[in-house]
Each structure stands twice: as structure tokens, then as C-alpha cells.
Design a protein around this motif. Structure first.
Motif, PDB file in Angstrom:
ATOM      1  N   GLU A 238     -97.908  45.380 124.874  1.00  0.00           N
ATOM      2  CA  GLU A 238     -96.451  45.160 125.198  1.00  0.00           C
ATOM      3  C   GLU A 238     -96.025  45.692 126.495  1.00  0.00           C
ATOM      4  O   GLU A 238     -95.182  45.140 127.377  1.00  0.00           O
ATOM      5  CB  GLU A 238     -95.853  46.077 123.945  1.00  0.00           C
ATOM      6  N   GLU A 239     -96.771  46.962 127.168  1.00  0.00           N
ATOM      7  CA  GLU A 239     -96.469  47.528 128.362  1.00  0.00           C
ATOM      8  C   GLU A 239     -96.667  46.553 129.459  1.00  0.00           C
ATOM      9  O   GLU A 239     -96.069  46.262 130.253  1.00  0.00           O
ATOM     10  CB  GLU A 239     -96.928  48.752 128.609  1.00  0.00           C
ATOM     11  N   VAL A 240     -97.920  45.896 129.315  1.00  0.00           N
ATOM     12  CA  VAL A 240     -98.497  45.182 130.376  1.00  0.00           C
ATOM     13  C   VAL A 240     -97.678  43.767 130.143  1.00  0.00           C
ATOM     14  O   VAL A 240     -97.048  43.318 131.491  1.00  0.00           O
ATOM     15  CB  VAL A 240     -99.882  44.546 130.062  1.00  0.00           C
ATOM     16  N   ALA A 241     -97.028  43.211 128.990  1.00  0.00           N
ATOM     17  CA  ALA A 241     -96.439  42.047 129.217  1.00  0.00           C
ATOM     18  C   ALA A 241     -95.115  42.514 129.523  1.00  0.00           C
ATOM     19  O   ALA A 241     -94.682  41.293 130.457  1.00  0.00           O
ATOM     20  CB  ALA A 241     -96.018  41.490 127.414  1.00  0.00           C
TER      21      ALA A 241
ATOM     22  N   LYS B 170     -94.224  44.561 132.165  1.00  0.00           N
ATOM     23  CA  LYS B 170     -94.327  44.599 133.383  1.00  0.00           C
ATOM     24  C   LYS B 170     -94.929  43.203 134.098  1.00  0.00           C
ATOM     25  O   LYS B 170     -94.451  43.068 135.618  1.00  0.00           O
ATOM     26  CB  LYS B 170     -95.728  45.749 133.833  1.00  0.00           C
ATOM     27  N   LEU B 171     -95.375  42.556 133.456  1.00  0.00           N
ATOM     28  CA  LEU B 171     -95.749  40.947 134.080  1.00  0.00           C
ATOM     29  C   LEU B 171     -94.665  39.830 133.619  1.00  0.00           C
ATOM     30  O   LEU B 171     -95.066  38.591 134.399  1.00  0.00           O
ATOM     31  CB  LEU B 171     -97.190  40.608 133.402  1.00  0.00           C
ATOM     32  N   GLY B 172     -93.744  40.112 133.168  1.00  0.00           N
ATOM     33  CA  GLY B 172     -92.731  39.234 132.751  1.00  0.00           C
ATOM     34  C   GLY B 172     -93.340  38.211 131.869  1.00  0.00           C
ATOM     35  O   GLY B 172     -92.842  37.132 132.115  1.00  0.00           O
ATOM     36  N   VAL B 173     -94.027  38.485 130.929  1.00  0.00           N
ATOM     37  CA  VAL B 173     -94.780  37.505 129.743  1.00  0.00           C
ATOM     38  C   VAL B 173     -94.680  38.285 128.569  1.00  0.00           C
ATOM     39  O   VAL B 173     -94.246  39.062 128.144  1.00  0.00           O
ATOM     40  CB  VAL B 173     -96.267  37.123 130.216  1.00  0.00           C
ATOM     41  N   SER B 174     -95.143  37.402 127.346  1.00  0.00           N
ATOM     42  CA  SER B 174     -95.033  37.934 126.280  1.00  0.00           C
ATOM     43  C   SER B 174     -96.246  38.521 125.787  1.00  0.00           C
ATOM     44  O   SER B 174     -97.238  38.376 126.457  1.00  0.00           O
ATOM     45  CB  SER B 174     -94.730  36.618 125.200  1.00  0.00           C
ATOM     46  N   ARG B 175     -96.269  39.659 124.779  1.00  0.00           N
ATOM     47  CA  ARG B 175     -97.409  40.203 124.516  1.00  0.00           C
ATOM     48  C   ARG B 175     -98.176  39.401 123.813  1.00  0.00           C
ATOM     49  O   ARG B 175     -99.523  39.284 123.872  1.00  0.00           O
ATOM     50  CB  ARG B 175     -97.129  41.274 123.207  1.00  0.00           C
ATOM     51  N   GLN B 176     -97.795  38.245 123.159  1.00  0.00           N
ATOM     52  CA  GLN B 176     -98.753  37.208 123.032  1.00  0.00           C
ATOM     53  C   GLN B 176     -99.681  36.515 123.861  1.00  0.00           C
ATOM     54  O   GLN B 176    -100.946  36.296 123.676  1.00  0.00           O
ATOM     55  CB  GLN B 176     -97.947  35.977 121.946  1.00  0.00           C
ATOM     56  N   THR B 177     -98.884  36.393 125.038  1.00  0.00           N
ATOM     57  CA  THR B 177     -99.569  35.902 126.027  1.00  0.00           C
ATOM     58  C   THR B 177    -100.763  36.700 126.630  1.00  0.00           C
ATOM     59  O   THR B 177    -101.859  36.395 126.829  1.00  0.00           O
ATOM     60  CB  THR B 177     -98.795  35.517 127.305  1.00  0.00           C
ATOM     61  N   VAL B 178    -100.530  38.090 126.623  1.00  0.00           N
ATOM     62  CA  VAL B 178    -101.651  39.219 126.996  1.00  0.00           C
ATOM     63  C   VAL B 178    -102.567  39.057 125.801  1.00  0.00           C
ATOM     64  O   VAL B 178    -103.804  38.873 126.147  1.00  0.00           O
ATOM     65  CB  VAL B 178    -100.842  40.730 127.032  1.00  0.00           C
TER      66      VAL B 178
END
Length: 150
Positions: A19-22, A24-32
Motif C-alpha cells: 500500500e505504501e509503495v503504491a 508513493k508511486l501513484g498506482v494501486s496496491r494490486q499493481t504492486v
């Protein structure tokens, strides 16, 4: 190791959630999650942002070696007491059988005496402790080995 697995371990090493990475990158958690399970690949801009976020170069992120990290962390956690209980010859002998049989073939005492003299020389010349002199000699032997392999 797959890129997804490298991304997962790099994220974990920084203590970040998906969630934190998503966020910060402006993407969804599912994408990560899909990146980490190798379902999809991040584009180069996202990969560069991840490298910055994980405090790695892009090359390091792509070639992130979790095995090396795990070994280093295991070494850091190993107490002196546990280290002294490990039979290193038997442990490494499983991979390198020569370690289990050379004593029958080699005048080990003769080599040990000469190596002991080198340790004493390092202690005298540089003021090293017994352990430090041994480690320096071990490191020198490793460098000699590396130079002979090429």
C-alpha cells in the motif's frame, strides 16, 4: 531469481507495505502485487521510482541478490557461542568433499606450522590480535584464490 521476487525482497528490506509503495508511486496496491508476482512488469519510469524509493540504483534493483542479503543478515545474527558450536569443516565438506578427506593425504601439521608463523608475523608487524591476524591471512588467501581463477 525473478524480477518480481527481487522487487518483493527490496520492498521488504525497506520495511514498506504494498500500500505504501503504491501510494508513493501513484498506482494501486494490486499493481504492486502483480509486479511482485511477475504477472506484469513495471515500466521504466516506475522501476526508476522504485529504485529511488528502495534506495537502490536501477541496476541494483534489477539484480538485487536476496541470497547475499540473507547470508549477511544470518552472519550478523550469529552469536559467538553458536559459531563455536558449528563444525565448519563438516558443513562445507558437504559441498566440497576434499575438506573431509585431505587430512589423510596432506601433511596438515606442516602447513599449519607455516601458517602459524605467518599469523605470528602479522601480529608482530601490525599489532593485530590473534583473531585479526587470522582473518587478514584468510582474506589474503581468498584474494590469491580469486586472482588465480581468472
Amino acid at each position: 531469481m525473478s524480477l518480481g521476487n527481487r522487487l518483493f525482497h527490496a520492498r521488504k528490506k525497506r520495511g514498506l507495505s504494498q500500500e505504501e509503495v503504491a501510494e508513493k508511486l501513484g498506482v494501486s496496491r494490486q499493481t504492486v502485487s502483480k509486479w511482485e508476482t511477475d504477472e506484469t512488469l513495471p515500466d521504466i519510469r516506475q522501476a526508476k521510482k522504485m529504485a529511488l524509493l528502495y534506495h537502490l540504483s536501477l541496476d541494483e534493483l534489477i539484480a538485487f541478490d536476496v541470497d547475499l542479503q540473507e547470508i549477511q543478515e544470518t552472519i550478523d545474527r550469529t552469536s559467538q557461542e553458536l559459531e563455536e558450536k558449528i563444525d565448519w569443516t563438516a558443513a562445507w565438506g558437504r559441498k566440497y568433499p576434499i575438506l573431509l578427506r585431505y587430512q589423510e593425504e596432506v601433511n596438515a601439521a606442516g602447513y599449519a606450522a607455516r601458517l602459524s608463523l605467518l599469523i605470528d608475523e602479522l601480529r608482530r608487524e601490525y599489532g593485530y590480535s590473534e583473531m585479526d591476524a587470522f582473518l587478514v591471512l584468510k582474506d589474503i588467501l581468498a584474494k590469491v584464490w580469486q586472482s588465480r581463477k581468472t
